[in-house]
Design an enzyme around this catalytic site. Structure first.
Site, PDB file in Angstrom:
ATOM      1  N   ALA A 183      59.013  -9.742  -1.748  1.00 21.06           N
ATOM      2  CA  ALA A 183      59.289 -11.143  -1.484  1.00 21.06           C
ATOM      3  C   ALA A 183      60.573 -11.602  -2.163  1.00 21.06           C
ATOM      4  O   ALA A 183      61.095 -10.944  -3.062  1.00 21.06           O
ATOM      5  CB  ALA A 183      58.130 -11.998  -1.976  1.00 21.06           C
TER       6      ALA A 183
ATOM      7  N   SER B 287      51.008 -13.919   5.820  1.00 24.13           N
ATOM      8  CA  SER B 287      51.871 -12.936   6.487  1.00 24.13           C
ATOM      9  C   SER B 287      52.387 -13.442   7.834  1.00 24.13           C
ATOM     10  O   SER B 287      51.683 -14.129   8.567  1.00 24.13           O
ATOM     11  CB  SER B 287      51.068 -11.650   6.705  1.00 24.13           C
ATOM     12  OG  SER B 287      51.451 -11.027   7.893  1.00 24.13           O
TER      13      SER B 287
ATOM     14  N   TYR C  73      68.133 -17.403   8.254  1.00 26.86           N
ATOM     15  CA  TYR C  73      66.839 -17.776   8.815  1.00 26.86           C
ATOM     16  C   TYR C  73      67.054 -18.386  10.188  1.00 26.86           C
ATOM     17  O   TYR C  73      67.927 -19.239  10.350  1.00 26.86           O
ATOM     18  CB  TYR C  73      66.253 -18.874   7.931  1.00 26.86           C
ATOM     19  CG  TYR C  73      64.907 -18.572   7.377  1.00 26.86           C
ATOM     20  CD1 TYR C  73      64.771 -17.907   6.175  1.00 26.86           C
ATOM     21  CD2 TYR C  73      63.751 -18.971   8.056  1.00 26.86           C
ATOM     22  CE1 TYR C  73      63.529 -17.649   5.655  1.00 26.86           C
ATOM     23  CE2 TYR C  73      62.503 -18.705   7.533  1.00 26.86           C
ATOM     24  CZ  TYR C  73      62.396 -18.044   6.338  1.00 26.86           C
ATOM     25  OH  TYR C  73      61.161 -17.791   5.826  1.00 26.86           O
TER      26      TYR C  73
ATOM     27  N   GLU D 254      52.758 -22.015  -2.187  1.00 28.03           N
ATOM     28  CA  GLU D 254      51.486 -22.732  -2.344  1.00 28.03           C
ATOM     29  C   GLU D 254      50.303 -21.811  -2.079  1.00 28.03           C
ATOM     30  O   GLU D 254      49.232 -21.979  -2.628  1.00 28.03           O
ATOM     31  CB  GLU D 254      51.396 -23.876  -1.334  1.00 28.03           C
ATOM     32  CG  GLU D 254      52.319 -25.006  -1.585  1.00 28.03           C
ATOM     33  CD  GLU D 254      52.253 -25.959  -0.416  1.00 28.03           C
ATOM     34  OE1 GLU D 254      51.524 -26.953  -0.534  1.00 28.03           O
ATOM     35  OE2 GLU D 254      52.903 -25.679   0.607  1.00 28.03           O
TER      36      GLU D 254
ATOM     37  N   GLY E  43      45.742 -11.165   0.438  1.00 29.15           N
ATOM     38  CA  GLY E  43      46.129 -11.996  -0.704  1.00 29.15           C
ATOM     39  C   GLY E  43      46.101 -13.457  -0.333  1.00 29.15           C
ATOM     40  O   GLY E  43      45.074 -14.111  -0.348  1.00 29.15           O
TER      41      GLY E  43
ATOM     42  N   SER F 162      56.444 -19.995   0.798  1.00 23.29           N
ATOM     43  CA  SER F 162      54.996 -20.002   1.000  1.00 23.29           C
ATOM     44  C   SER F 162      54.236 -20.090  -0.315  1.00 23.29           C
ATOM     45  O   SER F 162      53.035 -19.864  -0.351  1.00 23.29           O
ATOM     46  CB  SER F 162      54.596 -18.713   1.700  1.00 23.29           C
ATOM     47  OG  SER F 162      54.979 -17.618   0.885  1.00 23.29           O
TER      48      SER F 162
END
Lengths: 697, 632
Positions: free
Chosen positions: B292, B214, B552, B280, B210, B278
């Site tokens: 996601a 990843s 994170y 963009e 896609g 991500s």
């Protein structure tokens, strides 16, 4: 009076490069700030744990009382007992008040001042290893630290705090027995010096456990202060390491198990004394004279012991251990993922998981082993070993030639060094005055006269009105002998593994490795209360014993066999004799009773032992020691030869009969009997049944 | 926050937009059960007249994007001749600006030096790419379908990797592993059906591709794969097929990338509100396939909350639901076999998604806390009161400093004076320790009045935990950082610094413990593995839930003096993941498992769980056509 190693030039020379390049510093001499008073007032700026949440004692206590954990337990207790939660919480508050420390720098200064005076009076030096202290200084910054000293004397109690104070390391909070808190003034001073007090028998008091464990965990978790506790639980009256107690250990480790801290650092600390202040007190306790209650008045009375000389004291700060590393592969912290944080496995299933329990026990045993290995030994414990080989009658009667003792001591020194012992100035032992001064230091036990050495029998305070009864005579001899035995115990950990191999060789009557190992393991099970064996390491212990004996040239070992080397017999028989008293003592409680109440156990056994000694059937006075008797009983229970029903001990007759026949012959000391030990190991690995058959050599 | 992409001339873009709008309008006029044949015809027509350059993602991605780094070729950080950091290009707010603080931060944090460079191999050496193993029969049949395909080396290399550190590091060194043998660009659902049929017929391995963003080694070609590997690039399936304003849904082809989806919907006054960091480059299909999460999930929800209907082509055929009911009780939800399947079961081709009218008002904000503990306590309280703004993120002290270093050169003396005053107020007047304070960034959305009300509520809660409002600028810069941080990694890699981020989700009462322990574990492991300089080990809480949070971690270190830095990096990351799991964190919150984390799948979902997933795979794809070997 000459004291050991008091040749200043000599001492300094050796202090630099004593052992393994460690620098020993004398706390009493090397003080940076001149006089005691100015030292006690020195500025104190410790570097604390980087993750510490800085809070006061009052805030800490409030946090404990308000914790989710305590709230939940309080609610449960309220439900069970039918009182209101508020009342339970009030009780929790009073428990915490009784327990909690109130560390105040001012009191540490005061204690420090008094302590220096006292220490200077009784010791010629208080040594500690500077390297260990430097590592500790680093370690306290990185993780919460647990200080784990051994406990041989009341003097231990504040010495560590004092050393840390001198070197700007955060002061510890110290777990102490509740009796100390009961001493007027002193209790409060201790509390303010960082002591917190734990009841002796907590039993199943749920609330007390909850308060205590939350209190300890909060201190560890928040890095409030280093925690100091005695993993052996109490002061060892036999000067031998005690089987570690796991409750406190579990509490300090739990924050790691639950991932509440990244790591915890354990610092084993070995404190050793040339001469122990309480030596005669200890022996009398062992002989059944009740321990005086801790009281301030008693303390003042005891101040007469301060008149005497006790040589020096050594504090060895061991290498810090990372709990994280210790637990690797032993603990799966993920087990806690599915329960809320305010709960632990302990209160969910009433006992910690088997995995956790095993790990806690393993760590505790390891620490005690490290304490043993870090203990610094002078010549006296080795001399005690050698003196005890002689029959009591010889020691009290014609005495031993000094020359012989001296030579044997030097021989034993070499053996001990081969076995990796940490000896004090071993190079100086050849010096004539060295051993002299050692025996002088211990003149309460032995005396040197015209080239011979004798046991000092106990003097009676009260002038003798009537002649001694035979029983009293036994006690009179027993006291100094047990003192000797206690000092011998200080060094037993060096010899115990090779010694057990030596005894195993005799029992197994074989040189085959596997048979030796089996016998070795059996002995470990029997004596696991007596000596410290790290659980699950029998095999390594066996290998260690083999390699040590090989190193000193006593055996030749290959893959199949371990045989006594030519010329190794001397070492072998020394080692066998070293364990002899324990083996003999263990037979006493096994013989005459079937059902005994807890209360009557010790007196009965003591009488029996006294009679055996009087009749000459038993040569070892250690059988009179209550600690040995209790250990023997534990061993019997472990071997399933005795069971405890409420307050009564019941003996499994069948098991005893099996063991008994063989053991009776052990009592016959004229001939050595080899016990052939055959045992079936049950599927779960525990030793279930033993069959003894005896073979005469 | 989408980057203000200005790729292509603005007149071109307007033309395209008008064209799209008319297409959409056309859909809307059609009956809802739009005829498939008509749609297919439209696909072709579009393909005929739209050349690659006008799309955000052209077939030859390497023309606008880096082949060995993150993002657009024209946008990168560099240290100019004066030694100042600047960001090139025109696409981002930071583009063309000087960042004066970055050099000092960079050198002091990593012990790096501008003298020690590790430049990347500039151009792909096509001769180093192994020749493709083609399945001739397949190629022949493909030719007859007129679906475009390529076995050009650059095309294949571009699709052989995601953006894991080891993947990019290898590319920079010019090292190539197994790469796909061929790339195909289906244009619509039917093309995918054909491709999957052919793949089954000729037994080749298909790997759906896609956005290529990843970070789980999901795109890596399995070494043990001996069949021809075909990379199925969905980027040309990028149309919004219809918008349903009554039900507020849009039916979209799965290859569309986030920024296009948002831009196109915005043109009609809508948005999905799904904004992963991500966005963009990442695609709708990829979102579905990895479960996601978007930064504004507090208002719009995560992908599983947004998806109404999914169509996936599998070797067994097409799987989809028969209706668009908002919730169903029809056994286990088949969408949950699709979501998170990571390309192991099929290709997601079309998705019906919820849309929302564009928010009237947006406002950034930030709060400074005296320490991280207070910050976490505040976030927990916000979550408890269920009043989380569209986004709320808490950075730890190291990240706060990092964000500070990324401040662009201030234009006026006045601003710098104000900054100085603020700093004085917080550190001196309020007594915050600059080495402990941390900052939460906030984004509010909605109608103006409610936003202001909401803002007050959140700031009031923050005040209870010692938080001080620290202005909109700080907040906005925090979100901007999200988009440029991946570019920053490339800069670090020019100077011996490698790093990566990874994430987890964890119950509230474990947040502090996991943050502390994982960061400490990283530091310890680096030391043990011989890393010469202390690493950057930092974290932030990026999402709040009722029962926990998403955390994170960023981790980077200077690898000078190490012979195999990537191996060291992987060992440390592995240890950090072990630590996360031991602390009660999940294997992944939204990055997915891929091949990077599959060793922990069994303990994560239990033996039976693995068995369930396996049996689904065995039924759907018995010949392992979708052979990327992710997940299981």
């Amino acid at each position: 009076m000459p004291t050991p190693l008091k040749i200043p030039s000599c001492q300094q020379r050796h202090a630099a490069g004593l052992m393994e390049d460690e620098t020993w510093v004398d706390l009493l001499k090397e003080k940076k700030d001149g006089c005691d008073l100015s030292h006690a007032c020195r500025p104190f700026n410790p570097q604390t744990y980087s993750g510490a949440s800085h809070c006061t004692t009052a805030e800490l206590n409030a946090a404990v009382l308000e914790s989710h954990f305590l709230h939940r337990v309080a609610t449960e207790v309220a439900m069970e007992t039918g009182v209101t939660v508020k009342e339970v919480k009030e009780e929790a508050r009073s428990i915490l008040e009784e327990m909690s420390q109130n560390l105040q720098l001012g009191f540490v200064r005061l204690m420090g001042f008094v302590l220096t005076k006292v220490l200077k009076r009784i010791f010629t030096g208080v040594f500690f290893n500077m390297d260990g202290l430097n590592t500790l200084q680093q370690a306290v910054k990185e993780n919460p630290v647990i200080l784990m000293p051994n406990h041989r004397s009341y003097v231990d109690f504040l010495v560590i705090s004092y050393i840390l104070f001198t070197y700007d390391i955060p002061l510890p909070v110290i777990a102490a027995g509740i009796p100390l808190a009961g001493m007027s003034i002193v209790g409060e001073i201790l509390r303010r010096s960082g002591a917190f007090f734990i009841r002796r028998s907590i039993g199943s008091d749920k609330l007390y456990w909850a308060v205590l464990s939350e209190y300890v965990r909060s201190i560890v978790r928040g890095g409030f202060a280093p925690v100091e506790f005695y993993v052996e639980g109490l002061r060892s009256r036999t000067l031998k390491s005690l089987t570690p107690k796991l409750g406190m250990m579990q509490m300090v480790l739990e924050p790691y198990f639950k991932s509440e801290v990244f790591d915890i650092t354990l610092v084993p600390i070995s404190i050793s004394y040339d001469r122990v202040l309480e030596e005669s007190l200890l022996v009398h306790e062992l002989l059944g004279v009740p321990k005086p209650k801790e009281s301030t008045a008693g303390l003042l009375k005891a101040s007469r012991v301060l008149q005497e000389d006790y040589g020096s004291m050594h504090v060895n700060f061991g290498r810090p251990l990372s709990v994280r590393q210790l637990c690797e592969g032993r603990i799966n912290r993920g087990h806690y993922n599915l329960i809320p944080r305010c709960r632990t496995h302990v209160d969910l299933v009433q006992s910690p998981t088997a995995q956790e329990q095993a790990c806690v026990s393993w760590i505790a045993h390891r620490v005690v082993r490290l304490q043993e290995q870090g203990s610094l030994l002078g010549p006296w414990p080795l001399m005690a070993c050698l003196l005890l080989r002689a029959p009591a009658a010889v020691l009290t009667g014609e005495g031993l030639p000094w020359r012989q003792l001296r030579e044997e001591t030097l021989w034993l020194r070499r053996l001990a060094l081969d076995f990796g012992a940490l000896l004090k100035f071993p190079g100086q032992w050849n010096n004539v005055c060295c051993l002299f001064s050692v025996s002088d230091l211990h003149r309460s036990v032995v005396q040197r006269k015209e080239g011979r050495i004798y046991l000092v029998e106990e003097e009676r305070d009260i002038p003798r009105k009537h002649p001694l009864s035979p029983e009293e005579g036994v006690l009179r001899t027993a006291a100094p002998l047990l003192m000797l035995a206690a000092y011998q115990n200080q060094c037993l950990h060096i010899f115990v593994r090779p010694a057990m191999l030596a005894v195993a060789a005799r029992i197994a009557g074989s040189t085959q490795r596997d048979e030796l190992l089996a016998a070795f393991c059996f002995l470990q099970v029997v004596f696991s209360n007596e000596f410290i064996f790290v659980p699950g390491r029998s095999h390594q212990d066996f290998e260690e014993a083999c390699s040590l004996l090989e190193k000193c040239g006593a055996v030749q070992a290959d893959r199949q066999e371990v045989t006594v080397a030519p010329g190794g017999q001397e070492v072998f028989s020394f080692l066998q004799e070293l364990l002899q008293p324990f083996i003999h003592s263990y037979q006493v409680p096994r013989s005459p009773f079937q059902v005994l109440t807890e209360k009557h156990f010790l007196p009965t056994v003591r009488n029996k032992a006294t009679n055996l000694i009087l009749s000459g059937d038993l040569g070892t006075y250690e059988a009179l020691s209550s600690d040995t008797q209790k250990n023997a009983l534990s061993a019997l229970r472990r071997l399933e030869a005795a069971t405890k029903l409420r307050n009564e001990y019941k003996v499994n007759l069948a098991a005893v009969r099996r063991i008994g026949d063989a053991l009776c012959e052990w009592l016959d000391r004229n001939t050595f009997i080899v016990l052939k030990v055959l045992f079936i190991t049950a599927s779960n690995g525990s030793l279930k049944a033993f069959f003894f058959s005896s073979l005469s050599l | 926050m989408a980057a203000n992409s200005s790729g292509g001339g603005s007149s071109d873009r307007q033309r395209t937009a008008r064209q799209r709008l008319s297409v959409i309008a056309g859909h809307l006029q059609r009956p809802a059960d739009g005829d498939v044949a008509v749609l297919a015809a439209e696909c072709k027509a579009q393909e005929a007249d739209v050349s690659g350059e006008e799309k955000t993602v052209p077939r030859r991605r390497q023309e606008i994007m880096k082949w060995n780094g993150w993002g657009y070729s024209d946008s990168r950080f560099l240290f100019n001749k004066k030694g100042q950091a600047e960001f090139t290009g025109k696409r981002y707010r930071l583009s063309g600006m000087i960042i004066p603080g970055l050099k000092d931060w960079f050198e002091s944090t990593f012990g790096a030096s501008l003298q020690h460079k590790t430049p990347a191999t500039p151009i792909l050496n096509s001769s180093a790419v192994p020749p493709p193993t083609l399945n001739e029969a397949l190629v022949e049949e493909l030719k007859s379908t007129s679906i475009p395909f390529s076995h050009d080396a650059e095309d294949r290399v571009f699709r052989a990797h995601g953006h894991c550190l080891h993947e990019i590091f290898a590319l920079r060194e010019g090292k190539l592993g197994r790469v796909p043998d061929m790339v195909v660009w289906p244009n619509c659902h039917n093309d995918v059906v054909k491709i999957v049929e052919l793949a089954c017929k000729h037994n080749v391995c298909l790997i759906p591709y896609g956005g290529g963003t990843s970070v789980s080694s999901a795109l890596e070609c399995p070494r043990e794969e001996t069949r021809s590997i075909v990379s199925l690039d969905t980027s040309q399936m990028n149309r919004i097929l219809w918008i349903d304003e009554k039900n507020l849904t849009a039916h979209v082809e799965a290859g569309i990338v986030g920024q296009d989806l948002e831009r196109l919907l915005n043109e009609s006054g809508y948005c999905t509100g799904h904004e992963p960091d991500s966005m963009e480059f990442s695609s709708l299909g990829g979102w579905v396939a990895t479960r996601a999460s978007g930064m504004k999930k507090n208002i719009y929800g995560n992908i599983e909350d947004l998806v109404v209907h999914v169509k996936m082509v599998t070797p067994r055929g097409v799987i989809e639901k028969s209706c668009q009911g908002p919730r169903m009780s029809t056994g286990p939800d088949i969408h949950h076999f699709i979501m998170g399947s990571e390309g192991t079961l099929g290709v997601v081709t079309e998705v019906t998604m919820k849309i929302r009218p564009m928010p009237e008002y947006q406002k950034y904000g930030s709060v400074v806390f005296p320490n991280f503990e207070q910050g976490v306590a505040c976030l927990r309280e916000v979550a408890k009161q269920r009043c989380a703004p569209a986004s709320i993120r808490l950075m730890d002290n190291e990240q706060f400093k990092f964000g500070h270093a990324l401040k662009p050169q201030v234009s006026s003396i006045f601003t710098s004076f104000l900054d100085g005053l603020k700093k004085f107020y917080i550190t001196k007047f309020k007594g915050f320790d600059p080495n402990h304070l941390c900052v939460a960034t906030l984004l509010f959305e909605g109608d103006r009045e409610r936003v202001l009300q909401h803002e007050k509520q959140v700031y009031d809660i923050a005040a209870k935990f010692g938080g001080l409002a620290a202005g909109e600028d700080n907040g906005q810069r925090g979100y901007m950082l999200t988009f440029v941080i991946a570019y920053l990694r490339d800069l670090g890699m020019d100077y011996y610094v490698i790093g990566e981020s990874f994430e987890t989700s964890v119950p509230w009462d474990r947040v502090l413990d996991i943050c502390r322990n994982v960061k400490a574990r990283i530091v310890r492991e680096c030391k043990d593995k011989g890393v010469q300089f202390p690493p950057l080990s930092t974290c932030r809480v990026t999402q709040t839930y009722d029962a926990g949070a998403c955390v994170y971690f960023y981790f980077a270190f200077n690898y000078r003096g190490l012979s195999d830095p990537v191996h060291v990096y992987e060992q440390v990351e592995h240890a950090a993941r072990e630590e996360i799991l031991a602390n009660g964190g999940s294997l992944s919150h939204h990055h997915g498992v891929g091949k990077l984390r599959k060793e922990w799948m069994r303990e994560t979902v239990s033996d039976v769980g693995i068995g369930m997933l396996k049996s689904v795979k065995d039924y759907v794809d018995p010949n392992n056509i979708f052979g990327n070997r992710n997940l299981l």
